[in-house]
Motif scaffolding. Structure first.
Motif, PDB file in Angstrom:
ATOM      1  N   SER A   1      -5.163  11.406 -76.592  1.00 51.66           N
ATOM      2  CA  SER A   1      -5.528  12.473 -77.520  1.00 51.66           C
ATOM      3  C   SER A   1      -5.220  13.815 -76.854  1.00 51.66           C
ATOM      4  N   ASP A   2      -4.140  14.427 -77.305  1.00 51.76           N
ATOM      5  CA  ASP A   2      -3.643  15.678 -76.704  1.00 51.76           C
ATOM      6  C   ASP A   2      -4.302  16.838 -77.470  1.00 51.76           C
ATOM      7  N   GLU A   3      -5.175  17.594 -76.789  1.00 49.67           N
ATOM      8  CA  GLU A   3      -6.047  18.526 -77.520  1.00 49.67           C
ATOM      9  C   GLU A   3      -5.982  19.980 -77.072  1.00 49.67           C
ATOM     10  N   PRO A   4      -4.799  20.570 -76.917  1.00 47.28           N
ATOM     11  CA  PRO A   4      -4.787  21.980 -76.498  1.00 47.28           C
ATOM     12  C   PRO A   4      -5.364  22.934 -77.530  1.00 47.28           C
ATOM     13  N   TYR A   5      -5.461  22.481 -78.803  1.00 46.62           N
ATOM     14  CA  TYR A   5      -5.929  23.381 -79.870  1.00 46.62           C
ATOM     15  C   TYR A   5      -7.336  23.024 -80.348  1.00 46.62           C
ATOM     16  N   ARG A   6      -8.076  22.291 -79.546  1.00 50.25           N
ATOM     17  CA  ARG A   6      -9.393  21.837 -79.967  1.00 50.25           C
ATOM     18  C   ARG A   6     -10.286  22.986 -80.458  1.00 50.25           C
TER      19      ARG A   6
ATOM     20  N   GLY B   1      -6.728  17.835 -72.101  1.00 46.09           N
ATOM     21  CA  GLY B   1      -7.097  19.182 -72.532  1.00 46.09           C
ATOM     22  C   GLY B   1      -6.269  20.222 -71.810  1.00 46.09           C
ATOM     23  N   SER B   2      -6.423  21.478 -72.254  1.00 44.16           N
ATOM     24  CA  SER B   2      -5.604  22.554 -71.687  1.00 44.16           C
ATOM     25  C   SER B   2      -6.329  23.885 -71.832  1.00 44.16           C
ATOM     26  N   TYR B   3      -6.062  24.787 -70.897  1.00 41.41           N
ATOM     27  CA  TYR B   3      -6.627  26.148 -70.977  1.00 41.41           C
ATOM     28  C   TYR B   3      -5.545  27.176 -71.301  1.00 41.41           C
TER      29      TYR B   3
END
Ligand code: PLP
Length: 395
Positions: A215-220, A243-245
């Motif tokens: 689940s690629d969630e950079p825009y969560r 996740g990503s910042y």
């Protein structure tokens, strides 16, 4: 003489559509000035980082004379950051997440590469609902994997569960999901994800291998209607969240992300160890020290969602006025409207002639559409209205 691999030669020849738009934008801006080019081609967040980032950096400067402040660290990242992040993820996932299952990575992009390195055998397949973030194909390909895009339902981009079910083979190793989605702005519902979970469970039984959900969630955080983001670990036991910042702290150049491994399967410890090893052997060694230290102080900070909401609403008005059909994005910062002609590249060319830069949907495995990123100033969006209207009149 051959200076690069045959595969790279082939990739270089087919340079991406986003890149072409990027280059066209530079030329147009030189010719007409920055204010007269309406560039919606890139997903590069323009907002400054939230206020909490500055004191975190100042603290780092004050500490920078101490030994090892910017030195090597454990490959998985700073232990105190992993502890703190594990508690944060536990709230999102509604279950206990051990810090040992959290690995700091060089952005989500680094995280996905690390995951594929750790899990794919050459020839393994990764199913991906289309339209999709095009880099996934390269990331799987880096390790001999093959991306298998499966078109979602026309216009709504709801998951097509029948088509997805038909895509599983004995070589399927993973399904990569991105919600909120780039490029469609969709957020998958619990019903869609539960349907997919049942299909994966059946496929695991049939083929006798673990099939992961990534689940690629950079825009969560870009969730405009506060829609439910169903917990991945609850729905899919064999799963990781990436996740990503880059977007929520506007730190895209600092390259910080993470992989969190579901605690709900017996191989979680082995997978976590493999991911940590891959961080090292892929050459990242560990995620950047500066960004990790910023995050230690900024975990609850984020850029202002309301600014993105105002831009989304402005873009919706511009598209509606021009008579362009679209679904309102519920998340992320992209519109994926219908091209007025099936050949999306023709419409994108017509927009380019009006100095409006967007990317053809075919570049995301979604022909007949185009992508417009609204991480640009509201003034740019409003001034682009005339260009959209004039391009539409040509069709
Ligand atoms: N995944 C998706 C869907 C993205 O849109 C992006 C960046 O735009 C990434 C991953 C990569 O993000 P990062 O900067 O964290 O590597």
């Amino acid at each position: 003489m051959q200076f690069v691999s045959k595969q790279m030669k082939h990739f270089l020849a087919g340079s991406s559509m986003i890149r072409k738009m990027f280059e066209a934008g530079i030329e147009l801006k030189k010719q007409y000035g920055d204010d007269n080019v309406y560039d919606f081609s890139l997903g590069n967040p323009d907002l400054p980082p939230p206020p909490a980032v500055r004191p975190a950096l100042e603290k780092l400067v004050a500490d920078s004379g101490k030994p090892f402040v910017l030195g090597y660290m454990p490959n998985a990242g700073y232990p105190e950051l992993r502890e703190k992040l594990a508690l944060h993820i536990a709230k999102e996932q509604n279950c206990t997440v051990p810090a040992a299952n959290v690995i700091m990575t060089c952005g989500a992009a680094g995280g996905i590469n690390v995951f594929f390195r750790a899990t794919l055998e050459p020839g393994d397949e990764v199913i991906c609902p289309a339209p999709y973030f095009v880099e996934y194909g390269s990331y799987a390909g880096n390790f001999g994997g093959k991306l298998v895009p499966v078109m979602s339902k026309d216009f709504t981009f709801e998951l097509d569960l029948d088509a997805l079910e038909a895509a599983f083979t004995p070589r399927t190793r993973a399904v990569i999901l991105n919600s909120p989605n780039n490029p469609t702005g969709r957020i998958y519902t619990r019903a869609e994800l539960s349907g997919l979970a049942a299909i994966i469970q059946a496929a695991e039984k049939k083929f006798g291998r673990a099939i992961y959900v990534v689940s690629d969630e950079p825009y969560r955080f870009l969730n405009f209607e506060n829609a439910e983001l169903p917990p991945t670990f609850e729905l899919f036991p064999h799963s990781v969240v990436i996740g990503s910042y880059s977007k929520n702290l506007s730190l895209a150049g600092e390259r910080l992300g993470y992989i969190a491994v579901s605690p709900n399967f017996e191989g979680a410890g082995e997978l976590s160890s493999a991911l940590i090893l891959c961080n090292r052997i892929l050459g990242f060694v560990n995620a950047p020290a500066v960004a990790q230290r910023i995050l230690l102080d900024c975990m609850d900070a984020q850029v202002d969602l309301e600014i993105y909401r105002a831009r989304r609403d402005a873009m919706a008005r511009v598209l509606t006025d021009a008579g362009i059909e679209f679904n309102m994005p519920r998340g992320a910062f992209y519109f994926f409207p219908k091209s007025p002609v099936p050949d999306d590249k023709r419409f994108v060319q017509a927009l380019l002639e009006e100095r409006v830069l967007v990317v053809p949907g075919s570049g995301f495995g979604g022909p007949g559409y185009f992508r417009a990123a609204f991480c640009v100033d509201t003034g740019v969006i409003e001034r682009s209205a005339e260009g959209f209207r004039r391009a539409m009149k040509k069709f």
